[in-house]
Scaffold this motif. Sequence first.
Motif, PDB file in Angstrom:
ATOM      1  N   LEU A   1      10.317  11.035  -7.187  1.00 45.15           N
ATOM      2  CA  LEU A   1       9.351  11.978  -5.930  1.00 45.15           C
ATOM      3  C   LEU A   1       8.271  11.219  -4.889  1.00 45.15           C
ATOM      4  N   GLY A   2       7.797   9.844  -5.268  1.00 45.48           N
ATOM      5  CA  GLY A   2       7.427   9.316  -4.450  1.00 45.48           C
ATOM      6  C   GLY A   2       7.490   9.269  -3.358  1.00 45.48           C
ATOM      7  N   ALA A   3       8.951   8.370  -3.887  1.00 48.81           N
ATOM      8  CA  ALA A   3       9.553   7.767  -2.708  1.00 48.81           C
ATOM      9  C   ALA A   3      10.256   8.283  -2.230  1.00 48.81           C
TER      10      ALA A   3
ATOM     11  N   PHE B   1       0.928  -0.899  -0.177  1.00 48.15           N
ATOM     12  CA  PHE B   1      -0.073   0.222  -0.130  1.00 48.15           C
ATOM     13  C   PHE B   1       0.627   1.257   0.041  1.00 48.15           C
ATOM     14  N   LYS B   2       1.756   1.458   1.259  1.00 52.19           N
ATOM     15  CA  LYS B   2       3.310   1.750   0.961  1.00 52.19           C
ATOM     16  C   LYS B   2       3.173   2.684  -0.369  1.00 52.19           C
ATOM     17  N   LEU B   3       3.616   1.496  -1.753  1.00 55.56           N
ATOM     18  CA  LEU B   3       4.321   1.642  -3.126  1.00 55.56           C
ATOM     19  C   LEU B   3       3.001   2.418  -3.715  1.00 55.56           C
ATOM     20  N   LEU B   4       1.751   1.808  -2.812  1.00 53.46           N
ATOM     21  CA  LEU B   4       0.894   2.739  -4.451  1.00 53.46           C
ATOM     22  C   LEU B   4       0.515   3.999  -3.658  1.00 53.46           C
ATOM     23  N   GLY B   5       0.518   3.978  -2.432  1.00 59.27           N
ATOM     24  CA  GLY B   5       0.839   5.673  -2.414  1.00 59.27           C
ATOM     25  C   GLY B   5       1.939   6.638  -3.197  1.00 59.27           C
ATOM     26  N   MET B   6       3.211   5.593  -2.729  1.00 60.98           N
ATOM     27  CA  MET B   6       4.230   6.510  -3.802  1.00 60.98           C
ATOM     28  C   MET B   6       3.583   6.641  -5.097  1.00 60.98           C
TER      29      MET B   6
ATOM     30  N   ILE C   1      -0.482  11.185   8.256  1.00 67.37           N
ATOM     31  CA  ILE C   1      -0.049  12.643   7.283  1.00 67.37           C
ATOM     32  C   ILE C   1       0.201  12.025   5.818  1.00 67.37           C
ATOM     33  N   PHE C   2       0.361  10.411   5.757  1.00 74.05           N
ATOM     34  CA  PHE C   2       0.815   9.691   4.782  1.00 74.05           C
ATOM     35  C   PHE C   2      -1.293   9.775   3.425  1.00 74.05           C
ATOM     36  N   GLY C   3      -1.542   9.531   4.369  1.00 72.88           N
ATOM     37  CA  GLY C   3      -2.861   9.517   4.640  1.00 72.88           C
ATOM     38  C   GLY C   3      -3.222   9.912   3.835  1.00 72.88           C
ATOM     39  N   GLY C   4      -3.189  10.905   4.945  1.00 70.80           N
ATOM     40  CA  GLY C   4      -4.085  13.082   4.654  1.00 70.80           C
ATOM     41  C   GLY C   4      -3.340  13.648   2.978  1.00 70.80           C
ATOM     42  N   LEU C   5      -2.127  12.896   3.108  1.00 71.53           N
ATOM     43  CA  LEU C   5      -1.256  13.565   1.582  1.00 71.53           C
ATOM     44  C   LEU C   5      -2.041  12.874   0.731  1.00 71.53           C
TER      45      LEU C   5
END
Lengths: 296, 254, 353
Positions: C284-286, C265-270, C319-323
Amino acid sequence: MAIDWLFVSEVTISGLLVGLMYSLVALGFVLIYKASGVFNFAQGPMTLFAAFALVSLLALVPLGLSLIGVLVIMVVLAYTIERVILRPLVARPPLVLFMATIGLGFFLEGLAQAIWGTQPRGLDIGITDTPFTLAGVLISRMDLFGAGISGVLLFGLVWFFQRTRTGRALRAVSDDHEAALSVGIPLRRAWTITWAIAGIVALAAGILWGARLGVSFSLTLIALKALPVLIIGGFDSVPGAIIGGLIVGTSENLAEVFLGPSVGGGIKDFFPYLLALVFLWARPYGLFGREIIERV
Amino acid sequence: MLECKNVHVSFGILKALNGVSLHIEKGEILAIIGPNGAGKTTMINVISGVYHPTPGRIFFEGKERTFMPPHPVAALGIARTFQNVALFKGMRVLDNIMIGRHLHMRSGFFSQGIYWGFGQKEEIRHREAVERVIDWLEIEHIRKVPAGMLPYGLQKRVELGRALAAEPKLLLLDEPMAGMNLEEKEDIARFIIDANEELGTTIALIEHDMGVVMDISDRVVVLDYGEKIAEGTPEEIKNNEKVIKAYLGTAGRR
Amino acid sequence: MFYRECGNYKATYKEDMAIFPIPLDKWGFFIILIFAFLVVPFMANDYWISSIIIPFLIFSLSALGLNFLTGYAGQLSLGHAAFMAVGAYGSVILYGRYEVPFLLSLMGGGLVAAAVGTLFGIPSLKIKGFYLAVSTLAAQFIIHWAITHSKWVSGGGVYATVDTPPLYIFGWLVDTVVKKYYVSLFIVVAMVLFGKNLVRSRTGRAWMSIRDMDVASEIIGVSQFRYKLLAFAVSSFYAGIAGGLLAFVYYMAANIEEFHLHLSFKLLGMIIVGGMGSVLGSFLGAAFIVLLPLFISRMVSSWGGLFPADLLANLELMIFGGLIIFFLIVEPFGLARLWITVKDKLRLWPFPY
C-alpha cells in the motif's frame, strides 16, 4: 618525508574553525533532543528555510530588519510545529516523533522549493573571503568569522541553560516531562521556546554556511554532517556538540588532505561517518552523552 | 536444582546483593520475600543471567553457569515473569505465548519461508501445545487480542502462560500477584500450585502477600538490604524475630 | 452480509493460521493474482506497465525488506537505498562481466547486499534507536563513496553507471515490456510469499519480540545476536534483489545516483504510510508513493495550468511529508490498519452494531 608543519597547522586550524560551525548545526539537534527527546530530522530543512527567507528579505530590507524578520518567521514556525505535530504526538514513543520530523522535513523542503525554486542563491553578509596570515599561518577570514559567531552563540546558549531560570526549566523538561509538569513548568510553552531557539540556531547556521557555500539544497546535507558530531559528542550534550564538532571538522580536513589523494579524494564526505561508526563501537553514547538505562 | 553461592552484585557504589547464598530444591515452591529494595528482583535477575555476580557462583543441575548470558540460561530450562509486566504489547496473546515456545521450535529459516511441509507442521505442533496452556489458564476468549489492550490482571496471566509454554524446569515469578484483587490472586495461586503439582515445575516466586506465601510455599528465603536474613519453612519464618524486625522495625511485635 | 467472519468457524489450527482465514480474502487474493498474471499484460498499455506497475512491484519488494527490519524487528534503518545499490551493481557485474546466468546473478547481488547489510547492522547489538539510525546512514554515505571511487566496480568511466546488457533468461530474450513485467512479477510474488511465511513463523515472532521489548525477549531465549543480524541480512537481501531488478528491467543500468539518501527516506515513508509490521502495508505504501505524483499532476492539470510545472515536484514532497505526519497522528499503523478497520466495519455491514 618532511612534514610541512605550516601546512598541517593551516589545515588543522581551518578544520577547527569549520568544526565550530558544525557544532552550531549540531546544537540545533541537541536542543530539540534535550527538550522533546527526539532527533529533529527537519533541522536541516529548517536551516535551509531560514537561509532562503533571509536571502529574500535581504533583497527588500537591510540586514538588521531582515534578521528580525526571519526570527519572527522561525518563532511562528516553532509555534506551528508545537501545535500541529508535538501536541498530538505527546504520548507516543520517540520513534514516532522522529518519523514525524522526517515528514516535517519533507514538507519544509517541498515548501522551500515551492517558494524559492531550486536555484542556489548567494548570501552576502559583507565579509570578504580574503585570507590573512597569523604567525605565518594562512587563515580564512570567512572561517574565522563563522567560528567566531558560532562560538559566541554556543557559549551564550550554554550560559542560558545553566544560569537562567528559563534555561533550567527547559533542562527539567528534557529530563522528565511529567516531573517537570508536576513542578508547574508549562510543557507546551517550554517546547515552543526550545523549538524557537533551535530555529534561531538554524538561522545562524544557515547564514554562516550559506555565506560559505551558497544557499541551496546542499545545506540540508550539512545538517546530516551534524550526525557524526552528535554521535561523538552525545545527543544531549551541548559541550559534547562543541567538542564533537571540533573533532569532526579537524579530522575530516586532515583525512582529506593526507589520505584523500591516495584513494581518489572525496573522503570528506564520509570520513566523519566512519569515525562515528568507530565511536558507536567504543562509546555508543558519545563522549558526554547519557547512557540509557533500562530496568527489567 | 539451582544453587547460588555467595552472590554479590553492585551497581556502581550501590551494593544490591551482599554475599547471598540460596538453593532451590527440585519440585519445590520457594518464596523469596523481603521489604522493598531488599534485592529480590536483583536476585532473580542474577538467576536469569541478566546480571552476573561479582563475585559469586551459580550452579544449575550441578553444572556451573555463573557467567551465562540470558538466552542460553533460558535454553537450560529457566523461564520467568517480570515485576512490571513484560509482554510484547504489539503482538497478540497467542503470539506472545507462542514465542514462549521459541526455544522448542525446530524449523529452520528455509522451512519457515517455504512453510509447506516441515514449517507448517512445526507451527501446528506448537500451536497445539500453546492451546493447551491457553485452555489451562482459561484465556481462550482473548487469544487474538493484542496484548497491549488487555487489563492488567489478564496481562499477568498471559505472561504466566508465556513462561509456562516454555515447559521450564525452573519457573521464576516476580510478584505474579501484584495489583490484583482477592479473586484474581486465588486464581493465580491455584495456577501456580497446579503447575507445581501437575507439571512438576520447580517454582521460585517473589511475593509480598504473606497470606499467599504462607499458603503455597514449601520454603521461604528472606532478604533484607541485600542479605539473606532467614531461611526455612513458612512456620519458622513467621515467628522469626529478625524477619519481623525487618518488616516492622524494632518497636513492638505483631 | 457478504463479508463475514462469524459463522466462519475453523475446525483445525491449520485453517486458523492460514494467511487468509476469511474465504472472501482468500478468493480476493487469488483473483488479484490471476488478474496480475493473465489480465494486466493484455489490458494495460505499455506506459502503465513500464512506468507504474513495474516500479510499484519492485519498490514494494524493497519496502517489504525495510519493513522486516524496521517494522517487525524495530531496528531503524536509513540506508536501505544503499543496499539496493549494492544489489544492483552486484547483479549487473555478475551478469555482464562474468556471464553468470540471470537468476544466479540476481541472487548473487542479493547475497552481497545481505553481507554488507549485516556488516552495518553489527552496531545494533550494542545500540538502539537514533544511534543505530546513524550507523545505517553511514552505510549510505560510505557505500556511495565506495561505488563511485572504485574502478573495479564502475569500470573506470566518468560516471559510476554500469549499463545492463540485454537480458536473457534460459536463452529467452527479455526485451518487451510485457516480458519484463512477468519477470518482475514472478520474482516479487515468490519473495513476498516467502517473506509472509517467515513473518508468521518463529522468525517473525522473534523479530516482533525484539521490537517490543528486547531485554525481555532475550531473557525468554531469543538470541538478539542472531535475530537482529538476521533482520539486517534478510532486509538487505530483499533490497539487493529489488535493486537488481531495477537495474535489469527498469533503469537498464546500475546507477548509484538512483539510490540516493532521499530514496532511503522515501522507503521509510512508504512503510510508515502503508503500515509498519505489515506485508500488505509495504504494498500500500509503495502504491501510494508511485501513484501520488500521477494523482497530483492530474489534479494540477485539471485546474488548467494555474501552477508552474515546478510546483508538481514540490507539492509531491509537501503532501508526502504532510501525510506522514497525518498518518502518524491519526493512524500510526498506516493504511494497512485502515484497511483492517474498513473490513471490520464491513463485517457488520449493514448493521452498525
